[in-house]
Write a protein that holds these residues in place. Structure first.
Motif, short mmCIF file in Angstrom:
data_model
loop_
_atom_site.label_atom_id
_atom_site.label_comp_id
_atom_site.label_asym_id
_atom_site.label_seq_id
_atom_site.Cartn_x
_atom_site.Cartn_y
_atom_site.Cartn_z
N PRO A 98 0.83 -1.22 0.00
CA PRO A 98 0.00 0.00 0.00
C PRO A 98 0.86 1.26 0.00
CG PRO A 98 -0.78 -1.58 1.63
CD PRO A 98 0.56 -2.07 1.16
N LEU A 99 0.39 2.28 -0.72
CA LEU A 99 1.16 3.52 -0.85
C LEU A 99 0.86 4.53 0.25
CD1 LEU A 99 0.91 4.07 -4.70
CD2 LEU A 99 2.91 3.33 -3.41
N HIS A 100 -0.32 4.43 0.87
CA HIS A 100 -0.75 5.51 1.77
C HIS A 100 -0.89 5.06 3.22
CE1 HIS A 100 -1.35 8.19 -1.57
NE2 HIS A 100 -2.21 7.38 -2.15
N THR A 101 -0.30 3.95 3.60
CA THR A 101 -0.39 3.50 4.99
C THR A 101 0.23 4.52 5.93
OG1 THR A 101 -0.26 1.17 4.33
CG2 THR A 101 0.29 1.69 6.62
N GLU A 102 -0.53 4.97 6.90
CA GLU A 102 -0.04 5.95 7.87
C GLU A 102 0.55 5.24 9.08
OE1 GLU A 102 0.17 9.00 7.06
OE2 GLU A 102 -1.02 8.83 5.23
N HIS A 103 1.59 5.83 9.67
CA HIS A 103 2.27 5.24 10.81
C HIS A 103 2.15 6.16 12.02
CE1 HIS A 103 4.11 2.23 8.18
NE2 HIS A 103 4.35 3.21 7.33
N ARG A 107 6.40 8.13 10.56
CA ARG A 107 7.16 7.70 9.40
C ARG A 107 6.45 8.06 8.10
NH1 ARG A 107 7.43 1.64 9.59
NH2 ARG A 107 6.81 1.92 11.75
N ARG A 108 7.21 8.29 7.04
CA ARG A 108 6.62 8.53 5.73
C ARG A 108 5.94 7.26 5.21
NH1 ARG A 108 11.39 11.43 5.64
NH2 ARG A 108 11.20 13.63 5.00
N ASN A 109 4.80 7.46 4.52
CA ASN A 109 4.24 6.32 3.82
C ASN A 109 5.09 6.01 2.59
OD1 ASN A 109 3.32 7.99 1.64
ND2 ASN A 109 1.46 8.48 2.78
N LEU A 110 4.77 4.93 1.89
CA LEU A 110 5.63 4.47 0.80
C LEU A 110 5.72 5.49 -0.33
CD1 LEU A 110 7.38 2.41 -0.60
CD2 LEU A 110 5.31 1.15 -1.28
N LEU A 111 4.60 6.10 -0.70
CA LEU A 111 4.63 7.10 -1.77
C LEU A 111 5.50 8.29 -1.39
CD1 LEU A 111 3.69 8.16 -4.51
CD2 LEU A 111 1.65 9.08 -3.37
N ASP A 112 5.34 8.80 -0.18
CA ASP A 112 6.14 9.94 0.27
C ASP A 112 7.62 9.57 0.38
OD1 ASP A 112 3.98 11.62 0.38
OD2 ASP A 112 3.63 11.37 2.52
N ALA A 135 7.09 -3.11 10.85
CA ALA A 135 6.91 -2.68 12.24
C ALA A 135 8.20 -2.14 12.84
CB ALA A 135 6.40 -3.84 13.09
N THR A 136 9.33 -2.59 12.32
CA THR A 136 10.63 -2.12 12.81
C THR A 136 11.26 -1.11 11.86
OG1 THR A 136 11.76 -4.00 11.76
CG2 THR A 136 11.04 -4.27 14.05
N ASN A 137 10.46 -0.62 10.90
CA ASN A 137 10.91 0.37 9.93
C ASN A 137 12.06 -0.16 9.07
OD1 ASN A 137 10.82 2.84 8.61
ND2 ASN A 137 12.21 3.86 10.03
N ASP A 138 12.01 -1.46 8.76
CA ASP A 138 13.08 -2.07 7.98
C ASP A 138 12.59 -2.62 6.64
OD1 ASP A 138 15.85 -2.86 7.72
OD2 ASP A 138 15.19 -4.93 8.03
N ARG A 139 11.29 -2.49 6.36
CA ARG A 139 10.79 -3.10 5.12
C ARG A 139 11.27 -2.34 3.89
NH1 ARG A 139 5.32 -5.63 2.57
NH2 ARG A 139 6.60 -7.24 1.59
N TYR A 140 11.27 -1.02 3.94
CA TYR A 140 11.66 -0.21 2.80
C TYR A 140 12.96 0.52 3.10
CZ TYR A 140 6.68 -0.95 1.87
OH TYR A 140 5.45 -1.51 1.69
N ARG A 141 13.87 0.48 2.16
CA ARG A 141 15.15 1.17 2.34
C ARG A 141 15.44 1.98 1.08
NH1 ARG A 141 20.01 -2.44 4.30
NH2 ARG A 141 18.59 -2.49 6.10
N ILE A 142 15.89 3.21 1.25
CA ILE A 142 16.33 4.02 0.13
C ILE A 142 17.81 4.32 0.31
CG2 ILE A 142 14.08 5.03 -0.40
CD1 ILE A 142 14.87 7.50 1.22
#
Length: 281
Positions: A98-103, A107-112, A135-142
């Motif tokens: 999902p692009l707009h999941t709020e935390h 944390r930024r959502n995926l689109l942001d 949950a540990t902020n490790d799924r997406y990395r830039i």
């Protein structure tokens, strides 16, 4: 095998913008398995040709040949077994992003996150296969540099390689025996610093006669190598950072890995960029 998949930001962000811009969204197998309501998302799919991201936006985005537009995770493949560096999804539901999941932690959502990456010169997007890692902020990395570039069990052999991107120059490299890129059929190689310096000098010498954007430029920024391409908008040109390569543990650089089709130079062959003094080393 890597612990995550790696995609180019400049290929993934347009997919995310397409999904976010559409009011209707295709219900995919990944969404049904995840049990998540209809919403804008990226879809990670895995097949025999590799791992892909696509948009779930409707109207669909099609390529010129009529197939769904999607982007490939860049990785290596072992030619004898067909094994690749990509982790395999444990469940189809793990491929619904999902692009707009709020935390709650801000944390930024995926689109942001993807927009932030593009704005701040990040070139690579790393996806962890397990959704629990969010949950540990490790799924997406830039990152400015791609991670997990090399097969962990590879044997590296000295060789001379070339490719059209660098104008046919031949360079000393260490090549991963029995491995290639997933789709470009090039060898996997890494270069000692002196070879990168020669490559950079060769490209600089070619630049005055090249068309804008025909060849890249390499420059050192501390220990890192910056790969730049010239961008010409018709009014003027500027050099834009396209990638950044950090040295590995052996102080070698994977220049153009998964992006440039490096091939082996036949024994005894030479090119215009070959340095006889270097061949005697």
């Amino acid at each position: 095998m890597s612990d995550r998949l790696w995609f180019r930001i400049d290929e993934v962000l347009p997919l995310a913008e397409h999904a976010a811009a559409n009011h209707a969204h295709l219900r995919t197998r990944q969404q049904c398995r995840a049990g998540i309501p209809d919403q804008a998302a990226l879809i990670w799919s895995h097949d025999t040709d590799g791992d892909w991201l696509s948009s779930n936006g409707v109207p669909r985005w099609y390529d010129a040949d009529g197939t769904d537009h999607r982007v490939l995770a860049e990785t290596w493949t072992h030619t004898a077994t067909g094994a690749t560096g990509n982790p395999v999804p444990a469940d189809d539901g793990h491929g619904f992003l999902p692009l707009h999941t709020e935390h709650l932690d801000g944390r930024r959502n995926l689109l942001d996150l993807l927009r932030y990456a593009r704005h701040h010169g990040m070139h690579w997007f790393g996806l962890h296969p397990d959704p629990a890692s969010e949950a540990t902020n490790d799924r997406y990395r830039i990152s400015r540099s791609c991670g997990d570039m090399s097969p962990p069990l590879a044997t590296w052999t000295p060789a001379t390689v070339t490719c059209g991107v660098v104008g046919g120059g031949a360079y000393r490299a260490m090549v991963a025996t029995g491995y290639t890129t997933l789709t470009r059929a090039g060898v996997l190689c890494r270069f000692p610093r002196f070879a990168v310096q020669r490559m950079a000098a060769h490209l600089d010498a070619r630049y005055p006669g090249d068309m804008p954007g025909e060849r890249p430029r390499l420059r050192f920024d501390g220990d890192e190598v910056v790969v730049e391409w010239e961008d010409d908008d018709g009014l003027g040109s500027r050099w834009v950072e396209h990638d950044r390569v950090a040295p590995d543990a052996n102080r070698c650089y994977a220049i153009g890995a998964y992006q440039w089709p490096w091939v082996l130079v036949a024994s005894g062959a030479t090119t215009a960029a070959s340095d006889p003094a270097d061949r005697s080393r």
